[in-house]
Write a protein that holds these residues in place. Sequence first.
Motif, PDB file in Angstrom:
ATOM      1  N   MET A 190      -2.175  27.728  23.221  1.00  0.00           N
ATOM      2  CA  MET A 190      -2.016  29.134  22.858  1.00  0.00           C
ATOM      3  C   MET A 190      -1.271  29.316  21.540  1.00  0.00           C
ATOM      4  O   MET A 190      -0.956  30.437  21.155  1.00  0.00           O
ATOM      5  CB  MET A 190      -1.297  29.875  23.989  1.00  0.00           C
ATOM      6  N   GLY A 191      -0.950  28.209  20.853  1.00  0.00           N
ATOM      7  CA  GLY A 191      -0.376  28.298  19.516  1.00  0.00           C
ATOM      8  C   GLY A 191       1.128  28.194  19.417  1.00  0.00           C
ATOM      9  O   GLY A 191       1.692  28.385  18.331  1.00  0.00           O
ATOM     10  N   ALA A 192       1.817  27.880  20.516  1.00  0.00           N
ATOM     11  CA  ALA A 192       3.277  27.792  20.474  1.00  0.00           C
ATOM     12  C   ALA A 192       3.736  26.501  19.802  1.00  0.00           C
ATOM     13  O   ALA A 192       3.054  25.473  19.858  1.00  0.00           O
ATOM     14  CB  ALA A 192       3.849  27.868  21.890  1.00  0.00           C
ATOM     15  N   ARG A 193       4.903  26.563  19.178  1.00  0.00           N
ATOM     16  CA  ARG A 193       5.579  25.347  18.741  1.00  0.00           C
ATOM     17  C   ARG A 193       6.274  24.741  19.946  1.00  0.00           C
ATOM     18  O   ARG A 193       6.752  25.450  20.826  1.00  0.00           O
ATOM     19  CB  ARG A 193       6.596  25.670  17.643  1.00  0.00           C
ATOM     20  N   THR A 194       6.344  23.405  19.997  1.00  0.00           N
ATOM     21  CA  THR A 194       6.837  22.741  21.197  1.00  0.00           C
ATOM     22  C   THR A 194       7.935  21.752  20.861  1.00  0.00           C
ATOM     23  O   THR A 194       7.881  21.057  19.843  1.00  0.00           O
ATOM     24  CB  THR A 194       5.691  22.014  21.920  1.00  0.00           C
ATOM     25  N   ILE A 195       8.938  21.676  21.743  1.00  0.00           N
ATOM     26  CA  ILE A 195      10.069  20.776  21.530  1.00  0.00           C
ATOM     27  C   ILE A 195      10.543  20.251  22.883  1.00  0.00           C
ATOM     28  O   ILE A 195      10.604  20.995  23.864  1.00  0.00           O
ATOM     29  CB  ILE A 195      11.208  21.492  20.765  1.00  0.00           C
ATOM     30  N   GLU A 196      10.846  18.965  22.924  1.00  0.00           N
ATOM     31  CA  GLU A 196      11.328  18.326  24.151  1.00  0.00           C
ATOM     32  C   GLU A 196      12.755  17.837  23.965  1.00  0.00           C
ATOM     33  O   GLU A 196      13.093  17.250  22.930  1.00  0.00           O
ATOM     34  CB  GLU A 196      10.432  17.141  24.530  1.00  0.00           C
ATOM     35  N   PHE A 197      13.576  18.077  24.988  1.00  0.00           N
ATOM     36  CA  PHE A 197      14.945  17.559  25.047  1.00  0.00           C
ATOM     37  C   PHE A 197      15.024  16.642  26.272  1.00  0.00           C
ATOM     38  O   PHE A 197      14.780  17.081  27.392  1.00  0.00           O
ATOM     39  CB  PHE A 197      15.962  18.696  25.193  1.00  0.00           C
ATOM     40  N   ASN A 198      15.380  15.390  26.042  1.00  0.00           N
ATOM     41  CA  ASN A 198      15.394  14.455  27.153  1.00  0.00           C
ATOM     42  C   ASN A 198      16.207  13.224  26.769  1.00  0.00           C
ATOM     43  O   ASN A 198      16.485  12.992  25.584  1.00  0.00           O
ATOM     44  CB  ASN A 198      13.957  14.038  27.511  1.00  0.00           C
ATOM     45  N   LEU A 199      16.571  12.435  27.776  1.00  0.00           N
ATOM     46  CA  LEU A 199      17.232  11.167  27.486  1.00  0.00           C
ATOM     47  C   LEU A 199      16.247  10.165  26.896  1.00  0.00           C
ATOM     48  O   LEU A 199      16.607   9.321  26.071  1.00  0.00           O
ATOM     49  CB  LEU A 199      17.861  10.597  28.758  1.00  0.00           C
ATOM     50  N   GLU A 200      14.996  10.251  27.333  1.00  0.00           N
ATOM     51  CA  GLU A 200      13.902   9.450  26.770  1.00  0.00           C
ATOM     52  C   GLU A 200      12.634  10.284  26.848  1.00  0.00           C
ATOM     53  O   GLU A 200      12.584  11.277  27.578  1.00  0.00           O
ATOM     54  CB  GLU A 200      13.737   8.144  27.534  1.00  0.00           C
ATOM     55  N   ARG A 201      11.629   9.914  26.086  1.00  0.00           N
ATOM     56  CA  ARG A 201      10.389  10.680  26.088  1.00  0.00           C
ATOM     57  C   ARG A 201       9.822  10.760  27.507  1.00  0.00           C
ATOM     58  O   ARG A 201       9.781   9.771  28.224  1.00  0.00           O
ATOM     59  CB  ARG A 201       9.353  10.052  25.163  1.00  0.00           C
ATOM     60  N   VAL A 211      10.898  16.101  19.242  1.00  0.00           N
ATOM     61  CA  VAL A 211      11.560  15.503  20.404  1.00  0.00           C
ATOM     62  C   VAL A 211      13.004  15.215  20.021  1.00  0.00           C
ATOM     63  O   VAL A 211      13.271  14.553  19.012  1.00  0.00           O
ATOM     64  CB  VAL A 211      10.864  14.206  20.854  1.00  0.00           C
ATOM     65  N   ARG A 212      13.943  15.724  20.814  1.00  0.00           N
ATOM     66  CA  ARG A 212      15.370  15.485  20.591  1.00  0.00           C
ATOM     67  C   ARG A 212      15.891  14.654  21.771  1.00  0.00           C
ATOM     68  O   ARG A 212      15.935  15.154  22.909  1.00  0.00           O
ATOM     69  CB  ARG A 212      16.149  16.804  20.510  1.00  0.00           C
ATOM     70  N   LEU A 213      16.255  13.411  21.512  1.00  0.00           N
ATOM     71  CA  LEU A 213      16.706  12.527  22.576  1.00  0.00           C
ATOM     72  C   LEU A 213      18.228  12.513  22.640  1.00  0.00           C
ATOM     73  O   LEU A 213      18.912  12.522  21.615  1.00  0.00           O
ATOM     74  CB  LEU A 213      16.177  11.108  22.343  1.00  0.00           C
TER      75      LEU A 213
END
Length: 232
Positions: A190-201, A211-213
């Motif tokens: 749907m066109g959103a920007r995406t970002i992940e926060f995690n200890l690992e992918r 991705v912010r680890l």
Amino acid sequence: MGKIVILTGAGISAESGLGTFRAEDGLWAQHRVEDVATPEGFARDPKLVVDFYNARRAQSAAAEPNAGHEALARLETYHPDEVIVVTQNVDDLHERAGTRNLIHMHGALSGALCHACDHRWPAPMVMAPGDPCPSCRRGTARPDIVWFGEMPYQMDEIFDHLASCEIFASVGTSGNVYPAAGFVAEARRMGARTIEFNLERSLVGDLFEDVRLGPATGTLPAWVDEVLSRTA
């Protein structure tokens, strides 16, 4: 800047001392998921299931929101556009941190559900098998938790939010439990920007643009500062 939708999983609550499915110690390690988190397990041994969630309720009550929870509440308060938190967690740490726009897609330890008439009410700290429903009076109370094999709550509303958000963020999720693991693909479509926060992918980490680890107690406050600085 547009709407922000944030999916949170067990990782954010683990930093407040609450165990995850895959932790080597803690409550989940003591039981098979099939025994304590399925309708079939509840039918076989309701006391085991109710006691398990009583223990989780007590553990949750003793925990405190951490800097990650507080950062998301701050984002909701000061961001000029809508911020929605969709959580897979059943604790109340988001609420206690101050988040108001919250969807508990897997239910909540604070709730009780009648599996005969679907009435819902606040759960006592200690439930017992056969507790009566305040509405139909039958002894058919259960924790208001979405178990494996059941449909998560408010899915239509969640997909409406995913369709209209500018940013989709995922915090502390494994990426192997659907439908939540599919949210990033839907948001990207749907066109959103995406970002992940995690200890690992996560297992779906390749679908995220950013991705912010590291621990959410560090990465989330820093990101919220970034976002709010762009709206000042």
